[in-house]
Design an enzyme around this catalytic site. Structure first.
Site, mmCIF file in Angstrom:
data_model
loop_
_atom_site.group_PDB
_atom_site.id
_atom_site.type_symbol
_atom_site.label_atom_id
_atom_site.label_comp_id
_atom_site.label_asym_id
_atom_site.label_seq_id
_atom_site.Cartn_x
_atom_site.Cartn_y
_atom_site.Cartn_z
ATOM 1 N N HIS A 158 11.951 -9.718 2.007
ATOM 2 C CA HIS A 158 11.914 -8.335 1.518
ATOM 3 C C HIS A 158 10.471 -7.697 1.223
ATOM 4 C CE1 HIS A 158 16.207 -7.067 1.109
ATOM 5 N NE2 HIS A 158 16.395 -8.474 1.170
ATOM 6 N N ASP A 352 3.222 -3.412 -0.230
ATOM 7 C CA ASP A 352 4.594 -3.366 -0.489
ATOM 8 C C ASP A 352 5.327 -3.654 0.582
ATOM 9 O OD1 ASP A 352 6.807 -2.521 -2.075
ATOM 10 O OD2 ASP A 352 6.089 -0.572 -2.828
#
Ligand code: GDG
Length: 450
Positions: A158, A352
């Site tokens: 992720h 991110d």
């Protein structure tokens, strides 16, 4: 087809099960809907064990069996807090200098992964398909293979995958890459991550495994929540308190990867360089405290407390406060209404994996009068959401210019940009992400199990 076995560090609690909090839970909820499945992972509890492995607690809800194990305080500290969050998290967010490596923690990390494999093994059937999630569990696939598991196993990361020149700073990085050979497919968020991963494998003489599967949200559910929330008392109170000022919103876990100090300085530069916005804009930052037992996170909190105090001290009027800063979580349904009320979202991570807040902000907008998304180039979401205003989060003046542009943008341009963003958010959803990954995992060439 056999069962789907999901393995993640944390398994959502019963309350989150009815209302999943993030993309992982939403996407997986739908993947789990078809056929029988099992979700295995840590319960979130720390319990002192006296010898031996923990026994998984099973809890069947509908066609999903939730199987959870507890960690001992020492496992929690070495595996979760120190190695996963104190070493892998900073390194994979390109912050090598924040990595606090220790060989003991590495050993605990491997030992906990091996323990996950041993406790999962008795629950497995030969025709199951296993999907392992995130950086806490890189070595799990190999640990399962070592126990003779022959099922298909996929892995999804992720967070970003940085270039090999950074990854190699981790002692034992080669072993992690070798362990990844146990997976039939490795999914990452973006083509850049896939390239970095495959290049790292290549320089270590290993075949490529990485493929990009950008995660999404459930846009219909979020839109409905935002519409409903607009009628609620919290949005009404927020609206009244703004007294006509425009709202700029930031929503992030309080994490150094999210670029919060840089963002606050960007807003400060807006007030300094564009004085016409003073008194006419309010910046609301929601930043629920996370990982507060790690020193870097406590330091960040102190820095933000100081910045907020300084900026508010310098620019406040007796009837206007430039920054509102909340370190507690807000209920998801309230947040959805705040997104819809905000004229701009300021999302400026330094790195991110994807950033779901950007997608939630777009889904929450009123199509007739949408707000403007300001997004960092370094969010995994950026390459496919470049109709927002993209910024370099390290430059406060660029953030200030973007804010000024957003706050003065005409309706026609806001609509055109939003429509393009909305198409992206509706086409790459949590559901399509999970389905695409599972399809590719089923189709992937089987790795050598000998
Ligand atoms: C990791 C990767 C990747 C935030 N504050 C509150 C709240 N939130 C919710 C948001 C959103 C979620 O938390 C945050 O998701 P992000 O994707 O933005 O960031 P991470 O937590 O770092 O997630 C990331 C993601 O995994 C999925 O693969 O996109 O890159 O770092 O849903 O709305 N929710 C509530 N109150 C809050 O105050 N209820």
């Amino acid at each position: 087809m056999g069962r789907l076995i999901i393995v993640s560090n944390r398994v959502p609690s019963p309350r989150e099960r009815s209302q999943p909090a993030g993309g992982l839970a939403v996407g997986l909820k739908d993947a789990l809907r078809e056929g029988e499945s099992l979700w295995f992972g840590w319960s979130g509890k720390q319990v002192q064990l006296h010898g031996g492995d923990p026994v998984p607690r099973l809890d069947k809800v509908g066609n999903v069996t939730y199987a959870t194990i507890d960690l001992t305080p020492l496992q929690y500290e070495g595996f979760y807090q120190n190695f996963s969050n104190g070493i892998l998290w900073p390194l994979f967010h390109y912050r090598v200098g924040l990595m606090n490596y220790s060989r003991t923690d590495w050993e605990t990390y491997l030992a906990v992964n091996a323990m996950f494999a041993r406790t999962l093994l008795p629950l497995l059937r030969p025709d199951d398909v296993i999907w392992v999630h995130d950086y806490h569990l890189f070595p799990l696939g190999q640990a399962l293979r070592d126990l003779g598991v022959k099922c298909r196993i996929g892995f999804f990361l992720h967070i970003p995958f940085p270039p090999w020149s950074l990854v190699r700073s981790l002692p034992g990085a080669e072993l992690l890459l070798e362990d990844m050979q146990s997976y039939d497919l490795v999914g990452v968020q973006t083509p850049e991550d896939a390239e970095n991963l495959n290049h790292s494998l290549e320089v270590n003489g290993l075949p490529p495994r990485g493929q990009a599967f950008p995660i999404g949200i459930d846009p219909d559910e979020f839109r409905a929540q935002a519409e409903k929330s607009m009628q609620g008392p919290e949005v009404e109170r927020l609206d009244a308190s703004l007294r006509g000022a425009k709202l700029v919103l930031g929503v992030d876990r309080l994490d150094y990867s999210k670029g919060l100090p840089e963002r606050f300085r960007g807003y400060e530069a807006l007030l300094a360089r564009y004085p016409e916005h003073r008194g006419k804009v309010t910046f609301l930052q929601v930043a629920p405290i996370s990982r507060d037992s790690v020193e870097e996170y406590r330091q960040l909190r102190r820095q933000l407390d100081e910045l907020t105090g300084r900026i508010n001290g310098a620019y406040s009027e007796f009837d206007w406060t430039p920054i509102r800063y909340i370190t507690r979580p807000l209920p998801r349904e309230v947040l959805a209404g705040f997104y819809r009320r905000a004229e701009a979202a300021l999302i400026t991570p330094l790195r991110d994996g994807m950033n779901l807040v950007a997608k939630e902000y777009v889904a929450a907008q009123d199509p007739a009068d949408p707000g403007v998304l300001i997004l960092s180039h370094f969010a995994g979401a950026a390459p496919r959401m470049d109709e927002g205003i993209l910024v370099n989060p390290y430059d406060p003046d660029e953030i200030a210019d973007a804010l000024h542009e957003a706050l003065t943008m005409g309706l026609a341009e806001r609509r055109t940009r939003w429509q393009a963003l909305e198409r992206e958010v509706s086409s790459t959803t949590a559901v399509s992400w999970a389905a695409d990954f599972m399809r590719a995992l089923q189709a992937a060439p089987v790795v050598d199990r000998s």
